[in-house]
Write a protein that holds these residues in place. Sequence first.
Motif: not given
Length: 182
Positions: A7-20
């Motif tokens: 989901t967009p929220q899950d993606a945002q959290q992963r991006i904040a943790r460094g996922t490209r």
Amino acid sequence: MTLHPLTPQDAQQRIARGTRLIDVRERDEHLRERIAGARCVPASALPQQLDTEGDDIIFHCRSGARTQAHAAALAASTAGKAYVLEGGLDAWKKAGLAVERTPGAPLEIMRQVQMTAGGLVLLGVMLGYFVSPGFLALSGFVGAGLFFAGASGWCGMARLLALMPWNRMPRAGSSASDRMAV
């Protein structure tokens, strides 16, 4: 390998943790509007293997359709875990998450092609009706060009429009991640 949906929220959290985050849209689309930090690697020019050092990757496009259409190639292009942003950029915006825009960026090339082709067909029909039936050939020529573009994946009108002065914006102006080598 497959792409795991986020989901967009899950993606945002992963991006904040460094996922490209990799945007698989064309550069002109990415230039107009993008998620901050997204690296543009168009699906049409996707290399066999992305230089991701085994990192997890989230792929996205505008609606999710293009990403799903290239899912196998995208998943195979990375050594890490591959994700897809469900609903793409549209879902990201609908969730109220921030996007970056480039003021004054030109319309996407395919929209320019649609407008130009439609205008030429209309002009050919009008000239054929009011001036001479020979002008109907213009509409036939444009129609044949569109058919060829759809069948071959190569659009001469898009290539020509890409050379126009209004489409000569610097690629590097969109984001620092765009300047990274693939």
